[in-house]
Write an enzyme that holds these catalytic residues in place. Structure first.
Site, PDB file in Angstrom:
ATOM      1  NE  ARG A 110      -3.847   0.982   1.985  1.00  0.00           N
ATOM      2  CZ  ARG A 110      -4.987   1.164   2.755  1.00  0.00           C
ATOM      3  NH1 ARG A 110      -5.379   1.987   3.893  1.00  0.00           N
ATOM      4  NH2 ARG A 110      -6.326   0.517   2.736  1.00  0.00           N
ATOM      5  CG  HIS A 137      -8.557   0.195  -2.515  1.00  0.00           C
ATOM      6  ND1 HIS A 137      -7.830  -0.655  -2.199  1.00  0.00           N
ATOM      7  CD2 HIS A 137      -9.559   0.889  -1.691  1.00  0.00           C
ATOM      8  CE1 HIS A 137      -7.455  -0.685  -0.651  1.00  0.00           C
ATOM      9  NE2 HIS A 137      -8.237  -0.411  -0.454  1.00  0.00           N
ATOM     10  CD  GLN A 140     -13.077  -0.595  -0.377  1.00  0.00           C
ATOM     11  OE1 GLN A 140     -11.978  -0.753   0.405  1.00  0.00           O
ATOM     12  NE2 GLN A 140     -14.359  -1.541   0.076  1.00  0.00           N
ATOM     13  CG  ASP A 233     -13.354   7.223  -0.829  1.00  0.00           C
ATOM     14  OD1 ASP A 233     -12.349   7.364   0.689  1.00  0.00           O
ATOM     15  OD2 ASP A 233     -12.016   7.355  -1.756  1.00  0.00           O
ATOM     16  CB  CYS A 274     -13.995   2.211   0.309  1.00  0.00           C
ATOM     17  SG  CYS A 274     -13.159   4.302  -0.200  1.00  0.00           S
ATOM     18  NE  ARG A 319     -11.155  -4.284   1.067  1.00  0.00           N
ATOM     19  CZ  ARG A 319      -9.691  -3.615   1.235  1.00  0.00           C
ATOM     20  NH1 ARG A 319     -10.136  -2.225   2.426  1.00  0.00           N
ATOM     21  NH2 ARG A 319      -8.659  -3.727   0.999  1.00  0.00           N
TER      22      ARG A 319
HETATM   23  N1  NVA Z   1      -9.135   7.495  -1.538  1.00  0.00           N
HETATM   24  C1  NVA Z   1      -8.759   7.086  -0.188  1.00  0.00           C
HETATM   25  C2  NVA Z   1      -9.245   5.285  -0.456  1.00  0.00           C
HETATM   26  C3  NVA Z   1      -8.808   4.886   0.983  1.00  0.00           C
HETATM   27  C4  NVA Z   1      -9.469   3.811   1.337  1.00  0.00           C
HETATM   28  C5  NVA Z   1      -7.821   7.126   0.324  1.00  0.00           C
HETATM   29  O1  NVA Z   1      -7.216   7.191  -1.399  1.00  0.00           O
HETATM   30  O2  NVA Z   1      -6.887   8.098   1.288  1.00  0.00           O
HETATM   31  N1   CP Z   2     -10.890   0.789   2.704  1.00  0.00           N
HETATM   32  C1   CP Z   2      -9.993   1.057   2.917  1.00  0.00           C
HETATM   33  O1   CP Z   2      -9.070   0.328   2.015  1.00  0.00           O
HETATM   34  O2   CP Z   2      -9.443   0.684   4.796  1.00  0.00           O
HETATM   35  P1   CP Z   2      -8.125   1.163   5.294  1.00  0.00           P
HETATM   36  O3   CP Z   2      -7.662   2.251   4.770  1.00  0.00           O
HETATM   37  O4   CP Z   2      -8.345   1.626   6.166  1.00  0.00           O
HETATM   38  O5   CP Z   2      -7.775  -0.031   5.436  1.00  0.00           O
END
Ligand code: NVA
Ligand code: CP
Length: 338
Positions: A110, A137, A140, A233, A274, A319
């Site tokens: 990540r 992502h 997800q 989101d 999400c 998830r």
């Molecule tokens: N768009 C958000 C998704 C988090 C799961 C981010 O990248 O922070």
């Molecule tokens: N939805 C999601 O990816 O959550 P986290 O950032 O908590 O992993």
């Protein structure tokens, strides 16, 4: 189980790399593994394997899902937190990939640019799973489509409306998965926040083959008309500077998911997110936004988030089951248990 689809050794970096059949296979495998877990069946089919979990950004769901899923499958895990490794600072991604590839059977990453996870995959020699980049992502997406399939019984023809910042990981990924699976995707937002035009074209070409449709609109009434799913989101994603909050609120306020948006949707429409979400004053960021901009709830109202329509916690649970399926299939466990 005899797998028609064989994903052994394949990376999981973005759904553009997967066929509709492969995606559907992962969704159905997730459902099967979920049912097995609920029936308390042992799933330790990958005993003795180990996976590395690299997080250059924070996480609750993705990290916990990889850890619980790996342990359920009998695997060991090593978590590398945003500050606890040499990655990027003292060691290149190419070198990190070659080191971790010698020790682990799979690597989750990540972080920031999609190019980083692609580079990791190029040199690791073991499956690499994208746990979120700025652009995509994909883990997800398997959870989200599993949740929609569980709720409506099918995916083809589902109208999914994404409101908010549609040019980032979630908007992009939902558009791709909708195109692949024959869904009707709508980005309902201010035109500056539409997904990248080149990706839209790519998805429209896929949609021609699958019967999907891709629509971009700045009209809430038009966008949400007869929606099955309204999805949003956060408006400011991880890694973005706090200064962008003002422009986001100015541009995206009309695209908050609220009662009005749902008034245009089908009566049985559901809400998805999400997570994490800014729907009340229960977070530091939520309180800061209220203090600075006077908004008590941001991308979704608390009323919708807490309503019967909201399936966000089914989605969060999924998830884990879907990340388990992704590791299971790419590490060849479905072949081993045939
Ligand atoms: N768009 C958000 C998704 C988090 C799961 C981010 O990248 O922070
Ligand atoms: N939805 C999601 O990816 O959550 P986290 O950032 O908590 O992993």
């Amino acid at each position: 189980m005899t797998a028609k689809v064989d994903l052994t050794g394949k990376h999981f970096l973005k759904l553009l790399d997967y066929s509709p059949e492969e995606i559907q296979y992962l969704i159905d495998l997730s459902a099967r593994l979920k049912a097995e877990k609920k029936a308390h069946q042992s799933q330790k089919v990958l005993e003795g394997r180990n996976v590395a979990l690299i997080f250059e950004k924070t996480s609750t769901r993705t990290r916990c899902s990889f850890e619980v899923a790996a342990h359920d499958l009998g695997m060991g895990t090593t978590y590398l937190d945003p500050s606890g490794s040499q990655i990027g600072k003292k060691e290149s991604i190419k070198d990190t990939a070659r080191v971790l590839g010698r020790m682990f059977d799979g690597i989750e990453y990540r972080g920031f640019g999609q190019d980083i996870v692609e580079e990791l995959a190029k040199y690791a020699g073991v499956p690499v799973w994208n746990g979120l980049t700025n652009e995509f992502h994909p883990t997800q997406m398997i959870a989200d489509t599993l949740t929609i399939q569980e709720h409506f019984g099918h995916l083809k023809g589902i109208k999914l409306v994404y409101m908010g910042d549609a040019r980032y990981n979630m908007g992009n990924s939902l558009m791709v998965v909708s195109a692949k699976l024959g869904m009707d995707f709508v980005a309902c937002t201010s035109p500056k926040y539409y997904p990248d035009q080149a990706l839209v074209e790519k998805c429209r070409a896929i949609a021609k083959e699958t019967g999907a449709s891709i629509t971009l609109t700045d009209s809430v009434a038009e966008g949400c008309k007869d929606a099955d799913v309204i999805y949003t989101d956060v408006w400011v994603s991880m890694g973005e500077p706090v200064e962008v909050w003002k422009e986001r609120i100015d541009a995206l306020k009309p695209y908050q998911v609220n009662k009005e948006a749902f008034s245009y949707a089908k009566p049985e429409a559901v809400f998805m997110h999400c997570l994490p979400a800014y729907h009340d004053q229960g977070t530091g960021v939520g309180r800061d936004v209220y203090e600075k901009f006077g908004m008590k709830e941001v991308e979704v109202t608390d009323e919708i988030f807490e309503s019967e329509r909201s399936i966000v916690f089914d989605e969060a649970e999924n998830r884990m089951h879907s990340i388990k399926a992704i590791m299971y299939a790419t590490l060849g466990a479905d072949k081993e248990t045939e």
